[in-house]
Design a protein around this motif. Sequence first.
Motif, mmCIF file in Angstrom:
data_model
loop_
_atom_site.group_PDB
_atom_site.id
_atom_site.type_symbol
_atom_site.label_atom_id
_atom_site.label_comp_id
_atom_site.label_asym_id
_atom_site.label_seq_id
_atom_site.Cartn_x
_atom_site.Cartn_y
_atom_site.Cartn_z
ATOM 1 N N VAL A 36 0.849 -1.198 0.000
ATOM 2 C CA VAL A 36 0.000 0.000 0.000
ATOM 3 C C VAL A 36 0.881 1.243 0.000
ATOM 4 N N ARG A 37 0.292 2.327 -0.459
ATOM 5 C CA ARG A 37 1.035 3.585 -0.493
ATOM 6 C C ARG A 37 0.610 4.431 0.699
ATOM 7 N N VAL A 38 1.577 5.013 1.366
ATOM 8 C CA VAL A 38 1.258 5.843 2.543
ATOM 9 C C VAL A 38 1.859 7.236 2.378
ATOM 10 N N ASN A 39 1.281 8.187 3.117
ATOM 11 C CA ASN A 39 1.798 9.564 3.178
ATOM 12 C C ASN A 39 1.968 10.219 1.808
ATOM 13 N N LEU A 40 1.027 9.981 0.923
ATOM 14 C CA LEU A 40 1.114 10.641 -0.385
ATOM 15 C C LEU A 40 0.872 12.134 -0.232
ATOM 16 N N ARG A 41 0.059 12.502 0.751
ATOM 17 C CA ARG A 41 -0.092 13.925 1.121
ATOM 18 C C ARG A 41 0.149 14.040 2.618
ATOM 19 N N MET A 42 1.090 14.910 2.958
ATOM 20 C CA MET A 42 1.422 15.122 4.368
ATOM 21 C C MET A 42 0.501 16.218 4.933
ATOM 22 N N PRO A 43 0.331 16.242 6.259
ATOM 23 C CA PRO A 43 -0.555 17.262 6.852
ATOM 24 C C PRO A 43 -0.147 18.699 6.519
ATOM 25 N N ASN A 44 1.147 18.944 6.262
ATOM 26 C CA ASN A 44 1.541 20.320 5.916
ATOM 27 C C ASN A 44 1.351 20.634 4.431
ATOM 28 N N ASN A 45 0.852 19.647 3.700
ATOM 29 C CA ASN A 45 0.584 19.846 2.273
ATOM 30 C C ASN A 45 -0.656 19.031 1.894
ATOM 31 N N PRO A 46 -1.787 19.327 2.540
ATOM 32 C CA PRO A 46 -2.965 18.467 2.357
ATOM 33 C C PRO A 46 -3.612 18.637 0.990
ATOM 34 N N CYS A 47 -4.462 17.704 0.633
ATOM 35 C CA CYS A 47 -5.280 17.868 -0.574
ATOM 36 C C CYS A 47 -6.707 18.194 -0.137
ATOM 37 N N THR A 48 -7.551 18.496 -1.093
ATOM 38 C CA THR A 48 -8.918 18.907 -0.752
ATOM 39 C C THR A 48 -9.933 17.917 -1.310
ATOM 40 N N GLY A 49 -10.778 17.421 -0.426
ATOM 41 C CA GLY A 49 -11.883 16.565 -0.851
ATOM 42 C C GLY A 49 -13.189 17.323 -0.691
ATOM 43 N N LYS A 50 -14.257 16.750 -1.240
ATOM 44 C CA LYS A 50 -15.566 17.409 -1.145
ATOM 45 C C LYS A 50 -16.579 16.413 -0.571
ATOM 46 N N VAL A 51 -17.275 16.818 0.483
ATOM 47 C CA VAL A 51 -18.253 15.919 1.116
ATOM 48 C C VAL A 51 -19.378 15.612 0.128
ATOM 49 N N VAL A 52 -19.664 14.314 0.003
ATOM 50 C CA VAL A 52 -20.733 13.879 -0.900
ATOM 51 C C VAL A 52 -22.011 13.636 -0.103
ATOM 52 N N SER A 53 -21.855 13.006 1.059
ATOM 53 C CA SER A 53 -23.034 12.719 1.878
ATOM 54 C C SER A 53 -22.611 12.521 3.323
ATOM 55 N N SER A 54 -23.572 12.675 4.213
ATOM 56 C CA SER A 54 -23.319 12.490 5.646
ATOM 57 C C SER A 54 -24.605 11.961 6.254
ATOM 58 N N GLU A 55 -24.541 10.713 6.739
ATOM 59 C CA GLU A 55 -25.765 10.081 7.259
ATOM 60 C C GLU A 55 -25.512 9.448 8.612
ATOM 61 N N LEU A 56 -26.488 9.539 9.484
ATOM 62 C CA LEU A 56 -26.366 8.865 10.781
ATOM 63 C C LEU A 56 -26.290 7.364 10.557
ATOM 64 N N CYS A 57 -25.425 6.684 11.296
ATOM 65 C CA CYS A 57 -25.433 5.219 11.145
ATOM 66 C C CYS A 57 -25.730 4.516 12.458
ATOM 67 N N THR A 58 -26.310 5.234 13.394
ATOM 68 C CA THR A 58 -26.839 4.609 14.615
ATOM 69 C C THR A 58 -28.336 4.364 14.395
ATOM 70 N N GLN A 59 -28.942 3.698 15.364
ATOM 71 C CA GLN A 59 -30.371 3.359 15.239
ATOM 72 C C GLN A 59 -31.217 4.286 16.101
ATOM 73 N N ARG A 60 -32.410 4.476 15.727
ATOM 74 C CA ARG A 60 -33.410 5.211 16.527
ATOM 75 C C ARG A 60 -32.765 6.307 17.365
ATOM 76 N N LYS A 61 -33.034 6.282 18.709
ATOM 77 C CA LYS A 61 -32.542 7.371 19.558
ATOM 78 C C LYS A 61 -31.270 6.954 20.295
ATOM 79 N N ALA A 62 -30.191 6.843 19.598
ATOM 80 C CA ALA A 62 -28.926 6.476 20.248
ATOM 81 C C ALA A 62 -28.428 7.652 21.086
#
Length: 325
Positions: free
Chosen positions: A21-47
């Motif tokens: 596997v490849r690691v550290n392709l982007r270091m924290p001092n040179n990050p890349c930018t992603g874009k959030v596609v979705s965000s969903e709860l994955c707990t049940q009912r009233k967790a």
Amino acid sequence: MTTHAPTDPGHAGPEIEFPEVRVNLRMPNNPCTGKVVSSELCTQRKAAGFVRHIAIDVSGTELEGNLLPGQSFGVLAPGNADNGKPHKPRLFSVASPSKGEDGQGRVIATTVKRLVDEHWTDHTLYHGVCSNYLCNLQPGDEVRLSGPNGKRFLLPKDPHKYNYLFFATGTGIAPFRGMALDLLDAGVASHIHLFMGAPYASDLLYHPHWLDLAQKHDNFHYTPALSRERQADGRDPMYVHNRIGTELDRILPALAADNTLIYICGVAGMELGVFQELAKHLSPTQLKNYLLVDPEAMGDIPNWNRRMIHQQLKPTKRLLMEVYA
Ligand code: FAD
């Protein structure tokens, strides 16, 4: 988080080949930018807590196609910490399969628990910086990322050769989501047992997804363990490691086989319970496939503690674990 390398590669059968596997392709001092596609709860009912499955488009960045389940990536929250320096990156485990959520490696996912606590000093509400930043993001928002991180907690190169026992607590389920999807997608015919521990049924992450997979695939077995309420079948509360005892008849053939791998991921401390149950229920010959135990310690299983790990209790290469506080 600690990823434990097997401490005794000489035992437990032939070498296991893992993918490069490849690691550290982007270091924290040179990050890349992603874009959030979705965000969903994955707990049940009233967790009681909030855990979100967050998918991020990383197309065009070095992370595209380079994140496997079992690895993690860094997230850089904007702003500064109390010391006036930019927030340090936090790591989040890959929950997507190798081909990504989109089948092309462009959309990665993770499983994020909002950290909410009281301030040590004045008991006002403390919000963990990065987990809440991530969980607050909306589809379309940009997020700075680093990574990949980690190369020891992976599925083997030839997944068909092995059976799998996965033990998860909390967001430790993240890698197993990706791994299970990879294994089933590859048409692995061997047994995959997933044990998920949570305080209450409402805290079981991706529960409907696991039920669905178990229904569709005869070789995929899903067994939750609830520690603060009764099980669906009426059994007393239990921890995830107790499932080794309750399910022994079902899993012993796999545990006794010479091609089974055990993966443990989640809250630090859970590994000890798994070790103790394995020692209680397996014969000495079976046990040493996963754990080499100092003969003196063998006589005192209930008093094992975490400091003994890697000293008197040595996981073999067939037991992989990644645990964090
Ligand atoms: P922070 O702001 O960093 O707070 C962290 C801790 O400090 C808390 O326990 C908090 O109670 C305490 N604290 C700090 N300051 C105060 C204060 N003033 N008063 C009281 N308490 C305080 N997490 C996930 O949710 N999902 C994952 O998949 C995941 N994978 C991981 C993989 C790896 C390899 C590692 C190392 C960690 C992973 N984590 C994961 C944990 C994650 O990286 C973060 O540590 C976690 O989200 C909390 O970060 P935070 O910025 O929200 O909290």
